[in-house]
Motif scaffolding. Structure first.
Motif: not given
Length: 93
Positions: A63, A67, A70, A76, A78, A81-82
């Protein structure tokens, strides 16, 4: 330089002691002989990480790599990423 092991040591133990020694050696990822050598000579004997914990750590590392990717690509997203952050929080509980 390799230390050739040419001497055999023997000792008596109960069946329960044998099971406990074998279990501890297995948890440490060592043979019974290596476990006993380390224990008898005061060398550290540490338990390997359980498979479940290793799997969680691998997942967290994956993970974090996602990140980082990215961020380097300046993509990005959202939602993605969330989702990754949610997975990290769940894994670390």
């Amino acid at each position: 330089m390799t230390d050739k092991k040419s001497v055999t040591l023997r000792f008596r133990a109960s069946a329960d002691d044998q099971k406990q020694i074998e279990a501890k050696a297995q948890l440490a990822g060592l043979t019974v002989s290596e476990y006993m050598r380390r224990a008898a000579t005061g060398q550290p004997v540490q338990e390997r990480l359980p498979a479940e914990l290793r799997q969680v750590i691998v997942g967290v590392a994956n993970n974090l790599n996602q990140l980082t990717r990215y961020a380097h690509l300046r993509q990005f997203d959202d939602k993605a990423i969330n989702d990754i952050l949610h997975q990290l929080k769940t894994a670390l509980r």
